[in-house]
Design a protein around this motif. Structure first.
Motif, PDB file in Angstrom:
ATOM      1  N   GLN A 249       0.838  -1.206   0.000  1.00  0.00           N
ATOM      2  CA  GLN A 249       0.000   0.000   0.000  1.00  0.00           C
ATOM      3  C   GLN A 249       0.875   1.260   0.000  1.00  0.00           C
ATOM      4  OE1 GLN A 249      -2.710   0.076   3.279  1.00  0.00           O
ATOM      5  NE2 GLN A 249      -4.204   1.269   2.128  1.00  0.00           N
ATOM      6  N   ILE A 250       1.938   1.239   0.799  1.00  0.00           N
ATOM      7  CA  ILE A 250       2.865   2.377   0.834  1.00  0.00           C
ATOM      8  C   ILE A 250       3.499   2.568  -0.547  1.00  0.00           C
ATOM      9  CG2 ILE A 250       5.077   3.196   1.784  1.00  0.00           C
ATOM     10  CD1 ILE A 250       4.224   1.796   4.439  1.00  0.00           C
ATOM     11  N   ALA A 251       3.804   1.423  -1.190  1.00  0.00           N
ATOM     12  CA  ALA A 251       4.425   1.484  -2.516  1.00  0.00           C
ATOM     13  C   ALA A 251       3.410   1.911  -3.584  1.00  0.00           C
ATOM     14  CB  ALA A 251       4.999   0.124  -2.872  1.00  0.00           C
ATOM     15  N   GLY A 252       2.132   1.917  -3.240  1.00  0.00           N
ATOM     16  CA  GLY A 252       1.086   2.285  -4.202  1.00  0.00           C
ATOM     17  C   GLY A 252       0.878   1.203  -5.243  1.00  0.00           C
ATOM     18  N   ASP A 253       1.093  -0.046  -4.857  1.00  0.00           N
ATOM     19  CA  ASP A 253       0.961  -1.154  -5.798  1.00  0.00           C
ATOM     20  C   ASP A 253       0.142  -2.260  -5.122  1.00  0.00           C
ATOM     21  OD1 ASP A 253       1.337  -2.422  -8.197  1.00  0.00           O
ATOM     22  OD2 ASP A 253       3.519  -2.354  -8.154  1.00  0.00           O
ATOM     23  N   TYR A 254      -0.278  -3.248  -5.912  1.00  0.00           N
ATOM     24  CA  TYR A 254      -1.022  -4.382  -5.336  1.00  0.00           C
ATOM     25  C   TYR A 254      -0.755  -5.599  -6.226  1.00  0.00           C
ATOM     26  CZ  TYR A 254      -4.677  -7.090  -3.079  1.00  0.00           C
ATOM     27  OH  TYR A 254      -5.337  -8.067  -2.364  1.00  0.00           O
ATOM     28  N   PRO A 255      -0.427  -6.759  -5.614  1.00  0.00           N
ATOM     29  CA  PRO A 255      -0.038  -7.905  -6.452  1.00  0.00           C
ATOM     30  C   PRO A 255      -1.188  -8.508  -7.268  1.00  0.00           C
ATOM     31  CG  PRO A 255      -0.056  -8.506  -4.111  1.00  0.00           C
ATOM     32  CD  PRO A 255      -0.330  -7.038  -4.168  1.00  0.00           C
ATOM     33  N   ASP A 256      -0.873  -8.846  -8.522  1.00  0.00           N
ATOM     34  CA  ASP A 256      -1.816  -9.644  -9.327  1.00  0.00           C
ATOM     35  C   ASP A 256      -1.616 -11.117  -9.017  1.00  0.00           C
ATOM     36  OD1 ASP A 256      -3.048  -7.622 -11.111  1.00  0.00           O
ATOM     37  OD2 ASP A 256      -0.955  -7.295 -11.703  1.00  0.00           O
ATOM     38  N   VAL A 257      -0.352 -11.481  -8.744  1.00  0.00           N
ATOM     39  CA  VAL A 257      -0.040 -12.886  -8.449  1.00  0.00           C
ATOM     40  C   VAL A 257       0.977 -12.937  -7.304  1.00  0.00           C
ATOM     41  CG1 VAL A 257       0.527 -15.134  -9.474  1.00  0.00           C
ATOM     42  CG2 VAL A 257      -0.024 -13.223 -10.977  1.00  0.00           C
ATOM     43  N   ILE A 258       0.769 -13.891  -6.390  1.00  0.00           N
ATOM     44  CA  ILE A 258       1.742 -14.119  -5.315  1.00  0.00           C
ATOM     45  C   ILE A 258       2.270 -15.539  -5.440  1.00  0.00           C
ATOM     46  CG2 ILE A 258       2.084 -14.292  -2.805  1.00  0.00           C
ATOM     47  CD1 ILE A 258      -0.011 -12.193  -2.403  1.00  0.00           C
ATOM     48  N   PHE A 259       3.592 -15.685  -5.306  1.00  0.00           N
ATOM     49  CA  PHE A 259       4.229 -17.007  -5.373  1.00  0.00           C
ATOM     50  C   PHE A 259       4.963 -17.269  -4.071  1.00  0.00           C
ATOM     51  CE2 PHE A 259       4.288 -15.151  -9.611  1.00  0.00           C
ATOM     52  CZ  PHE A 259       3.758 -16.174 -10.396  1.00  0.00           C
ATOM     53  N   ALA A 260       4.887 -18.515  -3.603  1.00  0.00           N
ATOM     54  CA  ALA A 260       5.711 -18.907  -2.458  1.00  0.00           C
ATOM     55  C   ALA A 260       6.047 -20.379  -2.598  1.00  0.00           C
ATOM     56  CB  ALA A 260       4.979 -18.656  -1.140  1.00  0.00           C
ATOM     57  N   PRO A 261       7.255 -20.771  -2.147  1.00  0.00           N
ATOM     58  CA  PRO A 261       7.570 -22.204  -2.171  1.00  0.00           C
ATOM     59  C   PRO A 261       6.657 -22.918  -1.192  1.00  0.00           C
ATOM     60  CG  PRO A 261       9.229 -21.019  -0.890  1.00  0.00           C
ATOM     61  CD  PRO A 261       8.322 -19.985  -1.498  1.00  0.00           C
TER      62      PRO A 261
END
Ligand code: PLP
Length: 452
Positions: A249-261
Protein backbone atom coordinates in the motif's frame (compact mmCIF):
# COMPACT_ATOMS: atom_id res chain seq x y z
CA UNK A 1 15.66 8.19 -6.82
CA UNK A 2 13.01 5.47 -7.15
CA UNK A 3 12.00 3.78 -3.91
CA UNK A 4 12.91 0.10 -4.14
CA UNK A 5 12.86 -0.95 -0.49
CA UNK A 6 9.84 -0.47 1.74
CA UNK A 7 10.66 -0.71 5.43
CA UNK A 8 8.18 -0.34 8.25
CA UNK A 9 8.82 1.03 11.72
CA UNK A 10 8.98 -1.55 14.54
CA UNK A 11 5.70 -0.18 15.87
CA UNK A 12 4.09 -1.62 12.72
CA UNK A 13 4.87 -5.24 13.68
CA UNK A 14 1.37 -6.75 13.53
CA UNK A 15 -0.50 -6.88 16.85
CA UNK A 16 -2.68 -9.80 15.69
CA UNK A 17 -2.27 -12.89 13.54
CA UNK A 18 -4.83 -13.40 10.78
CA UNK A 19 -6.85 -16.62 10.82
CA UNK A 20 -7.89 -17.58 7.29
CA UNK A 21 -10.53 -20.01 8.59
CA UNK A 22 -12.78 -17.01 9.20
CA UNK A 23 -12.81 -16.26 5.46
CA UNK A 24 -12.88 -19.78 4.00
CA UNK A 25 -16.07 -20.66 2.10
CA UNK A 26 -16.30 -24.01 3.91
CA UNK A 27 -15.23 -25.04 7.41
CA UNK A 28 -11.99 -27.03 7.61
CA UNK A 29 -12.26 -30.82 7.37
CA UNK A 30 -12.06 -32.35 10.86
CA UNK A 31 -8.78 -33.75 12.13
CA UNK A 32 -9.16 -37.46 12.93
CA UNK A 33 -7.58 -39.58 15.65
CA UNK A 34 -5.90 -42.81 14.50
CA UNK A 35 -9.21 -44.62 15.29
CA UNK A 36 -10.95 -42.53 12.61
CA UNK A 37 -13.02 -40.40 15.05
CA UNK A 38 -12.64 -36.58 15.23
CA UNK A 39 -9.77 -35.77 17.55
CA UNK A 40 -10.47 -34.23 20.95
CA UNK A 41 -8.32 -31.47 22.51
CA UNK A 42 -7.45 -33.91 25.33
CA UNK A 43 -5.70 -36.23 22.90
CA UNK A 44 -3.54 -33.36 21.65
CA UNK A 45 -2.66 -32.20 25.19
CA UNK A 46 -0.12 -35.05 25.39
CA UNK A 47 2.19 -33.14 23.06
CA UNK A 48 0.92 -29.53 22.73
CA UNK A 49 0.04 -26.77 25.21
CA UNK A 50 -3.65 -25.89 25.43
CA UNK A 51 -3.11 -22.37 24.09
CA UNK A 52 -1.78 -23.73 20.78
CA UNK A 53 -4.55 -26.32 20.55
CA UNK A 54 -7.09 -23.50 20.96
CA UNK A 55 -5.38 -21.62 18.12
CA UNK A 56 -5.44 -24.79 16.02
CA UNK A 57 -9.23 -24.99 16.18
CA UNK A 58 -10.12 -21.32 16.46
CA UNK A 59 -12.47 -19.67 13.98
CA UNK A 60 -11.71 -16.12 15.21
CA UNK A 61 -10.45 -13.88 12.43
CA UNK A 62 -7.85 -12.07 14.56
CA UNK A 63 -5.72 -13.63 17.32
CA UNK A 64 -3.62 -11.31 19.49
CA UNK A 65 0.17 -11.68 19.39
CA UNK A 66 1.52 -11.69 22.98
CA UNK A 67 3.86 -8.78 23.76
CA UNK A 68 6.88 -11.02 24.63
CA UNK A 69 6.58 -12.56 21.16
CA UNK A 70 6.41 -9.13 19.49
CA UNK A 71 9.44 -8.09 21.54
CA UNK A 72 11.47 -10.94 20.04
CA UNK A 73 10.04 -10.30 16.57
CA UNK A 74 11.67 -6.86 16.92
CA UNK A 75 15.07 -8.51 16.43
CA UNK A 76 14.33 -8.72 12.69
CA UNK A 77 10.74 -7.65 11.99
CA UNK A 78 9.20 -5.96 10.11
CA UNK A 79 11.13 -7.50 7.22
CA UNK A 80 11.75 -5.42 4.08
CA UNK A 81 9.60 -5.52 0.97
CA UNK A 82 11.90 -5.06 -1.98
CA UNK A 83 11.29 -4.22 -5.64
CA UNK A 84 13.55 -6.38 -7.82
CA UNK A 85 14.32 -3.70 -10.42
CA UNK A 86 17.58 -5.29 -11.48
CA UNK A 87 15.94 -8.69 -11.98
CA UNK A 88 13.18 -7.03 -14.03
CA UNK A 89 15.81 -5.34 -16.21
CA UNK A 90 17.74 -8.58 -16.73
CA UNK A 91 14.53 -10.31 -17.82
CA UNK A 92 13.43 -7.36 -19.96
CA UNK A 93 9.94 -7.75 -18.54
CA UNK A 94 7.27 -5.09 -18.14
CA UNK A 95 6.18 -6.95 -14.95
CA UNK A 96 6.79 -5.30 -11.58
CA UNK A 97 8.49 -7.83 -9.30
CA UNK A 98 8.42 -7.46 -5.52
CA UNK A 99 9.72 -9.81 -2.87
CA UNK A 100 9.25 -10.04 0.86
CA UNK A 101 12.62 -10.74 2.42
CA UNK A 102 12.22 -13.28 5.22
CA UNK A 103 15.91 -14.22 4.98
CA UNK A 104 16.83 -11.44 7.43
CA UNK A 105 15.81 -13.37 10.56
CA UNK A 106 18.65 -14.63 12.79
CA UNK A 107 18.05 -18.21 11.60
CA UNK A 108 17.89 -17.07 7.97
CA UNK A 109 14.29 -17.92 7.12
CA UNK A 110 10.62 -17.33 7.95
CA UNK A 111 10.60 -20.22 10.44
CA UNK A 112 11.28 -18.19 13.63
CA UNK A 113 7.92 -16.40 13.15
CA UNK A 114 6.26 -19.55 14.49
CA UNK A 115 9.16 -20.92 16.56
CA UNK A 116 9.15 -17.90 18.86
CA UNK A 117 5.39 -18.14 19.38
CA UNK A 118 5.51 -21.89 20.02
CA UNK A 119 8.39 -21.58 22.51
CA UNK A 120 6.53 -18.78 24.30
CA UNK A 121 3.28 -20.75 24.75
CA UNK A 122 5.15 -23.87 25.90
CA UNK A 123 7.11 -21.86 28.44
CA UNK A 124 3.83 -20.37 29.70
CA UNK A 125 2.48 -23.92 30.13
CA UNK A 126 5.45 -24.90 32.34
CA UNK A 127 7.13 -27.15 29.76
CA UNK A 128 10.90 -27.69 30.14
CA UNK A 129 11.89 -29.35 26.87
CA UNK A 130 10.84 -29.19 23.22
CA UNK A 131 11.31 -32.00 20.74
CA UNK A 132 11.12 -31.49 17.02
CA UNK A 133 12.23 -32.66 13.60
CA UNK A 134 14.09 -30.75 10.94
CA UNK A 135 14.71 -31.35 7.26
CA UNK A 136 16.86 -28.64 5.74
CA UNK A 137 17.81 -27.51 9.24
CA UNK A 138 15.90 -24.25 8.93
CA UNK A 139 13.14 -25.19 11.36
CA UNK A 140 15.61 -26.84 13.73
CA UNK A 141 17.67 -23.63 13.79
CA UNK A 142 14.58 -21.53 14.36
CA UNK A 143 13.28 -23.56 17.31
CA UNK A 144 16.80 -23.79 18.81
CA UNK A 145 16.99 -20.01 18.72
CA UNK A 146 13.48 -19.61 20.15
CA UNK A 147 14.05 -22.23 22.86
CA UNK A 148 17.19 -20.39 23.90
CA UNK A 149 15.27 -17.10 24.13
CA UNK A 150 12.76 -18.64 26.57
CA UNK A 151 15.15 -20.93 28.50
CA UNK A 152 13.81 -24.22 27.11
CA UNK A 153 15.88 -27.28 26.22
CA UNK A 154 15.55 -28.29 22.56
CA UNK A 155 16.04 -31.74 21.05
CA UNK A 156 16.13 -31.89 17.26
CA UNK A 157 15.73 -35.03 15.13
CA UNK A 158 17.46 -34.03 11.91
CA UNK A 159 16.80 -36.02 8.73
CA UNK A 160 20.03 -37.98 8.24
CA UNK A 161 20.65 -36.89 4.63
CA UNK A 162 20.49 -33.23 5.70
CA UNK A 163 22.56 -33.96 8.81
CA UNK A 164 25.30 -35.21 6.48
CA UNK A 165 24.80 -32.55 3.77
CA UNK A 166 24.53 -29.60 6.14
CA UNK A 167 26.96 -29.91 9.06
CA UNK A 168 26.95 -26.17 9.68
CA UNK A 169 23.19 -26.07 10.20
CA UNK A 170 23.85 -28.56 12.96
CA UNK A 171 26.57 -26.33 14.44
CA UNK A 172 24.16 -23.43 14.32
CA UNK A 173 21.56 -25.34 16.36
CA UNK A 174 24.27 -26.36 18.81
CA UNK A 175 25.40 -22.74 19.13
CA UNK A 176 21.87 -21.93 20.31
CA UNK A 177 22.12 -24.77 22.82
CA UNK A 178 20.13 -27.56 21.13
CA UNK A 179 20.88 -31.29 21.02
CA UNK A 180 20.83 -32.60 17.44
CA UNK A 181 20.39 -36.29 16.51
CA UNK A 182 20.58 -37.80 13.00
CA UNK A 183 17.20 -39.43 12.28
CA UNK A 184 16.42 -42.33 12.18
CA UNK A 185 18.07 -42.98 15.56
CA UNK A 186 17.94 -46.11 17.63
CA UNK A 187 16.78 -44.09 20.66
CA UNK A 188 13.08 -44.40 19.74
CA UNK A 189 10.85 -47.33 18.76
CA UNK A 190 9.92 -45.75 15.41
CA UNK A 191 13.55 -44.97 14.55
CA UNK A 192 14.78 -48.43 15.54
CA UNK A 193 12.12 -50.06 13.36
CA UNK A 194 13.25 -48.10 10.30
CA UNK A 195 16.92 -48.85 10.98
CA UNK A 196 16.19 -52.54 11.36
CA UNK A 197 14.67 -52.56 7.87
CA UNK A 198 17.34 -50.29 6.35
CA UNK A 199 20.46 -49.46 8.39
CA UNK A 200 21.42 -46.84 5.76
CA UNK A 201 18.06 -45.10 5.67
CA UNK A 202 18.54 -41.46 4.54
CA UNK A 203 15.60 -40.61 6.80
CA UNK A 204 12.63 -38.43 5.93
CA UNK A 205 10.64 -35.70 7.62
CA UNK A 206 7.90 -38.28 8.25
CA UNK A 207 10.32 -40.53 10.17
CA UNK A 208 11.86 -37.65 12.14
CA UNK A 209 8.37 -36.47 13.14
CA UNK A 210 7.56 -39.97 14.44
CA UNK A 211 10.66 -39.88 16.62
CA UNK A 212 10.04 -36.39 17.99
CA UNK A 213 6.35 -37.12 18.69
CA UNK A 214 7.21 -40.38 20.42
CA UNK A 215 9.66 -38.62 22.77
CA UNK A 216 7.14 -35.87 23.60
CA UNK A 217 4.26 -38.29 24.16
CA UNK A 218 6.41 -40.32 26.56
CA UNK A 219 7.49 -37.44 28.80
CA UNK A 220 5.22 -34.98 30.66
CA UNK A 221 7.76 -32.12 30.71
CA UNK A 222 8.44 -32.41 26.97
CA UNK A 223 6.25 -31.08 24.21
CA UNK A 224 6.45 -31.44 20.47
CA UNK A 225 6.78 -28.54 18.05
CA UNK A 226 6.18 -28.62 14.32
CA UNK A 227 7.61 -26.13 11.84
CA UNK A 228 4.82 -26.30 9.27
CA UNK A 229 1.55 -27.97 8.22
CA UNK A 230 -0.59 -27.27 11.32
CA UNK A 231 -3.12 -24.42 11.37
CA UNK A 232 -1.41 -22.59 14.25
CA UNK A 233 1.93 -22.59 12.42
CA UNK A 234 0.38 -21.02 9.33
CA UNK A 235 -1.44 -18.57 11.59
CA UNK A 236 1.85 -17.38 13.14
CA UNK A 237 3.35 -16.92 9.69
CA UNK A 238 0.67 -14.46 8.62
CA UNK A 239 2.83 -11.63 9.97
CA UNK A 240 4.57 -11.95 6.57
CA UNK A 241 1.49 -11.19 4.50
CA UNK A 242 0.08 -8.62 6.91
CA UNK A 243 3.27 -6.57 6.72
CA UNK A 244 3.50 -7.09 2.96
CA UNK A 245 -0.03 -5.71 2.48
CA UNK A 246 0.84 -2.54 4.34
CA UNK A 247 4.12 -2.21 2.45
CA UNK A 248 2.45 -2.70 -0.93
CA UNK A 249 0.00 0.00 0.00
CA UNK A 250 2.86 2.38 0.83
CA UNK A 251 4.43 1.48 -2.52
CA UNK A 252 1.09 2.29 -4.20
CA UNK A 253 0.96 -1.15 -5.80
CA UNK A 254 -1.02 -4.38 -5.34
CA UNK A 255 -0.04 -7.90 -6.45
CA UNK A 256 -1.82 -9.64 -9.33
CA UNK A 257 -0.04 -12.89 -8.45
CA UNK A 258 1.74 -14.12 -5.31
CA UNK A 259 4.23 -17.01 -5.37
CA UNK A 260 5.71 -18.91 -2.46
CA UNK A 261 7.57 -22.20 -2.17
CA UNK A 262 5.44 -24.89 -0.59
CA UNK A 263 6.77 -27.69 1.59
CA UNK A 264 4.20 -28.05 4.36
CA UNK A 265 2.61 -24.72 3.41
CA UNK A 266 3.68 -22.39 6.20
CA UNK A 267 5.43 -19.61 4.29
CA UNK A 268 2.88 -19.87 1.49
CA UNK A 269 0.03 -19.52 3.98
CA UNK A 270 1.99 -16.79 5.73
CA UNK A 271 2.26 -14.52 2.73
CA UNK A 272 -0.90 -15.57 0.86
CA UNK A 273 -3.63 -15.86 3.50
CA UNK A 274 -3.87 -12.17 4.43
CA UNK A 275 -4.40 -11.46 0.71
CA UNK A 276 -6.96 -14.27 0.52
CA UNK A 277 -9.14 -12.10 2.74
CA UNK A 278 -9.21 -9.61 -0.18
CA UNK A 279 -9.90 -12.41 -2.65
CA UNK A 280 -12.84 -13.48 -0.50
CA UNK A 281 -14.08 -9.88 -0.93
CA UNK A 282 -13.86 -10.34 -4.74
CA UNK A 283 -10.44 -8.86 -5.36
CA UNK A 284 -8.78 -10.35 -8.42
CA UNK A 285 -5.57 -11.96 -7.16
CA UNK A 286 -3.90 -15.31 -7.86
CA UNK A 287 -2.11 -17.19 -5.08
CA UNK A 288 0.35 -19.80 -6.35
CA UNK A 289 2.09 -22.46 -4.23
CA UNK A 290 5.26 -23.76 -5.88
CA UNK A 291 6.54 -27.28 -5.25
CA UNK A 292 9.27 -29.51 -6.72
CA UNK A 293 8.46 -32.00 -9.50
CA UNK A 294 10.30 -34.56 -7.35
CA UNK A 295 7.82 -34.10 -4.49
CA UNK A 296 4.62 -33.00 -6.27
CA UNK A 297 2.26 -33.21 -3.32
CA UNK A 298 -0.54 -30.98 -4.57
CA UNK A 299 -0.04 -31.14 -8.31
CA UNK A 300 0.00 -34.97 -8.43
CA UNK A 301 -0.80 -36.33 -4.95
CA UNK A 302 -4.07 -37.71 -3.58
CA UNK A 303 -6.52 -35.57 -1.58
CA UNK A 304 -7.21 -37.94 1.30
CA UNK A 305 -6.88 -38.50 5.02
CA UNK A 306 -3.32 -39.44 5.92
CA UNK A 307 -0.94 -39.39 8.83
CA UNK A 308 1.55 -36.57 9.24
CA UNK A 309 4.39 -38.96 10.00
CA UNK A 310 5.72 -42.29 8.77
CA UNK A 311 4.87 -44.44 11.75
CA UNK A 312 1.23 -43.30 11.93
CA UNK A 313 1.54 -41.76 15.42
CA UNK A 314 0.07 -38.36 14.53
CA UNK A 315 -3.58 -37.53 13.96
CA UNK A 316 -4.85 -37.82 10.40
CA UNK A 317 -5.32 -34.71 8.30
CA UNK A 318 -7.31 -34.40 5.10
CA UNK A 319 -4.61 -33.16 2.80
CA UNK A 320 -2.80 -33.70 -0.46
CA UNK A 321 -0.36 -36.52 0.15
CA UNK A 322 2.13 -38.78 -1.58
CA UNK A 323 1.61 -41.36 1.17
CA UNK A 324 3.00 -41.21 4.69
CA UNK A 325 5.62 -43.87 3.90
CA UNK A 326 7.05 -41.67 1.11
CA UNK A 327 10.86 -41.53 1.23
CA UNK A 328 11.77 -38.62 -0.98
CA UNK A 329 14.61 -38.41 -3.46
CA UNK A 330 17.65 -36.50 -2.16
CA UNK A 331 16.89 -33.20 -3.85
CA UNK A 332 18.48 -30.11 -2.42
CA UNK A 333 15.43 -28.22 -1.30
CA UNK A 334 15.26 -30.29 1.89
CA UNK A 335 12.42 -28.20 3.30
CA UNK A 336 10.18 -29.19 0.38
CA UNK A 337 10.62 -32.94 0.80
CA UNK A 338 7.48 -33.64 2.83
CA UNK A 339 4.82 -36.16 1.81
CA UNK A 340 1.85 -34.03 2.86
CA UNK A 341 0.72 -30.44 3.04
CA UNK A 342 -1.18 -28.14 5.33
CA UNK A 343 -4.86 -29.14 5.55
CA UNK A 344 -5.89 -25.50 5.04
CA UNK A 345 -3.71 -25.05 1.96
CA UNK A 346 -4.91 -28.44 0.65
CA UNK A 347 -8.58 -27.59 1.10
CA UNK A 348 -8.16 -24.19 -0.55
CA UNK A 349 -6.41 -25.87 -3.48
CA UNK A 350 -9.07 -28.56 -3.69
CA UNK A 351 -11.73 -25.84 -3.79
CA UNK A 352 -9.78 -24.04 -6.54
CA UNK A 353 -9.24 -20.88 -4.50
CA UNK A 354 -5.49 -21.11 -4.72
CA UNK A 355 -3.22 -22.62 -7.40
CA UNK A 356 -0.19 -24.90 -7.36
CA UNK A 357 2.61 -25.52 -9.87
CA UNK A 358 5.60 -27.87 -9.83
CA UNK A 359 9.04 -26.86 -11.11
CA UNK A 360 12.21 -28.82 -11.94
CA UNK A 361 15.27 -28.65 -9.71
CA UNK A 362 17.79 -27.40 -12.29
CA UNK A 363 15.47 -24.61 -13.45
CA UNK A 364 15.06 -23.49 -9.84
CA UNK A 365 18.82 -23.13 -9.37
CA UNK A 366 19.08 -21.23 -12.68
CA UNK A 367 16.48 -18.77 -11.39
CA UNK A 368 18.20 -18.52 -7.99
CA UNK A 369 21.56 -17.75 -9.56
CA UNK A 370 20.00 -15.08 -11.78
CA UNK A 371 18.38 -13.57 -8.69
CA UNK A 372 21.71 -13.62 -6.81
CA UNK A 373 23.50 -11.98 -9.74
CA UNK A 374 20.93 -9.22 -10.08
CA UNK A 375 19.57 -8.63 -6.56
CA UNK A 376 22.60 -9.81 -4.58
CA UNK A 377 20.99 -12.22 -2.13
CA UNK A 378 21.74 -15.93 -2.52
CA UNK A 379 18.37 -17.61 -1.93
CA UNK A 380 17.63 -20.88 -0.15
CA UNK A 381 16.99 -23.71 -2.63
CA UNK A 382 13.38 -23.78 -1.37
CA UNK A 383 12.95 -20.09 -2.18
CA UNK A 384 14.36 -20.71 -5.68
CA UNK A 385 11.11 -22.52 -6.44
CA UNK A 386 9.09 -19.34 -5.96
CA UNK A 387 11.65 -17.32 -7.90
CA UNK A 388 11.44 -19.78 -10.81
CA UNK A 389 7.67 -19.57 -11.00
CA UNK A 390 7.79 -15.78 -10.69
CA UNK A 391 10.44 -15.47 -13.41
CA UNK A 392 8.32 -17.68 -15.69
CA UNK A 393 5.33 -15.39 -15.13
CA UNK A 394 7.50 -12.32 -15.76
CA UNK A 395 8.66 -13.88 -19.04
CA UNK A 396 5.03 -14.54 -20.01
CA UNK A 397 4.40 -10.84 -19.33
CA UNK A 398 7.30 -10.03 -21.63
CA UNK A 399 5.71 -12.12 -24.38
CA UNK A 400 2.27 -10.53 -23.96
CA UNK A 401 3.42 -7.02 -23.01
CA UNK A 402 1.39 -7.09 -19.79
CA UNK A 403 2.71 -5.14 -16.82
CA UNK A 404 1.53 -7.35 -13.98
CA UNK A 405 2.52 -6.88 -10.37
CA UNK A 406 4.20 -10.04 -9.05
CA UNK A 407 5.11 -10.71 -5.43
CA UNK A 408 7.09 -13.65 -4.11
CA UNK A 409 8.25 -14.74 -0.72
CA UNK A 410 12.00 -14.99 -0.33
CA UNK A 411 11.54 -17.50 2.46
CA UNK A 412 15.22 -17.82 3.31
CA UNK A 413 18.84 -17.31 2.28
CA UNK A 414 21.06 -20.09 1.01
CA UNK A 415 24.27 -19.45 2.95
CA UNK A 416 24.19 -22.96 4.38
CA UNK A 417 23.25 -24.49 1.05
CA UNK A 418 26.35 -23.64 -0.92
CA UNK A 419 27.19 -27.36 -1.35
CA UNK A 420 23.98 -27.61 -3.39
CA UNK A 421 24.98 -24.57 -5.46
CA UNK A 422 28.43 -26.19 -5.97
CA UNK A 423 26.80 -29.30 -7.34
CA UNK A 424 24.66 -27.16 -9.62
CA UNK A 425 27.77 -25.37 -10.98
CA UNK A 426 29.53 -28.70 -11.52
CA UNK A 427 26.53 -29.91 -13.55
CA UNK A 428 25.82 -32.68 -11.07
CA UNK A 429 22.20 -31.87 -10.29
CA UNK A 430 19.49 -33.87 -11.97
CA UNK A 431 15.83 -33.33 -12.61
CA UNK A 432 13.66 -36.07 -11.23
CA UNK A 433 9.95 -36.41 -11.83
CA UNK A 434 8.38 -38.50 -9.07
CA UNK A 435 7.26 -41.77 -10.73
CA UNK A 436 3.55 -42.30 -11.39
CA UNK A 437 3.81 -45.89 -10.13
CA UNK A 438 4.95 -44.63 -6.72
CA UNK A 439 2.02 -42.18 -6.60
CA UNK A 440 -0.41 -44.99 -7.37
CA UNK A 441 1.26 -47.33 -4.87
CA UNK A 442 0.84 -44.70 -2.13
CA UNK A 443 -2.95 -45.09 -2.48
CA UNK A 444 -2.66 -48.66 -1.22
CA UNK A 445 -1.08 -47.50 2.03
CA UNK A 446 -3.37 -44.62 2.86
CA UNK A 447 -5.44 -45.17 6.00
CA UNK A 448 -8.95 -46.31 5.12
CA UNK A 449 -11.25 -43.47 6.18
CA UNK A 450 -14.78 -42.88 4.96
CA UNK A 451 -15.07 -39.23 3.88
CA UNK A 452 -18.56 -37.84 4.30
C1 PLP B 1 13.77 -21.47 3.40
C2 PLP B 1 12.59 -22.37 3.40
N1 PLP B 1 11.57 -22.09 2.57
C3 PLP B 1 10.49 -22.87 2.53
C4 PLP B 1 10.39 -24.01 3.31
C5 PLP B 1 9.18 -24.87 3.17
O1 PLP B 1 8.41 -24.97 4.31
P1 PLP B 1 6.96 -24.33 4.41
O2 PLP B 1 6.19 -24.82 3.23
O3 PLP B 1 6.42 -24.77 5.69
O4 PLP B 1 7.15 -22.86 4.38
C6 PLP B 1 11.41 -24.32 4.20
C7 PLP B 1 11.31 -25.51 5.09
O5 PLP B 1 12.21 -25.88 5.78
C8 PLP B 1 12.53 -23.48 4.25
O6 PLP B 1 13.55 -23.75 5.08
Amino acid sequence: MTQSRIVLDQSRIPTHWYNVIADMPNPPAPVLAPDGKPITPDQLMMIFPESLIMQEVSGERWIPIPDPVREIYKLWRPTPLQRAYRLEQALGTPARIWYKNESVSPAGSHKPNSAVAQAYYNKQAGIKRLSTETGAGQWGSAISLAGQMFGLEVMVYMVRISYDQKPFRRSMMQTWGARVLPSPTNTTRSGSKILAADPNSPGSLGIAISEAVEVAAGSPDTNYTLGSVLNHVLLHQTVIGLEAKEQMQIAGDYPDVIFAPCGGGSNFGGIAFPFLADKAADKDIRLVAVEPTSCPTMTRGHYAYDFGDSAGLTPMLRMYTLGHDFVPPGIHAGGLRYHGDSALVSQLYHEKIIEAVAVDQIATFEAGVLFAKTEGIIPAPESNHAIRACVDEALRCKATGESKCLLFNLSGHGHFDMAAYDRFFRGELEDYAYPQAAIEAALEHLPKVAVG
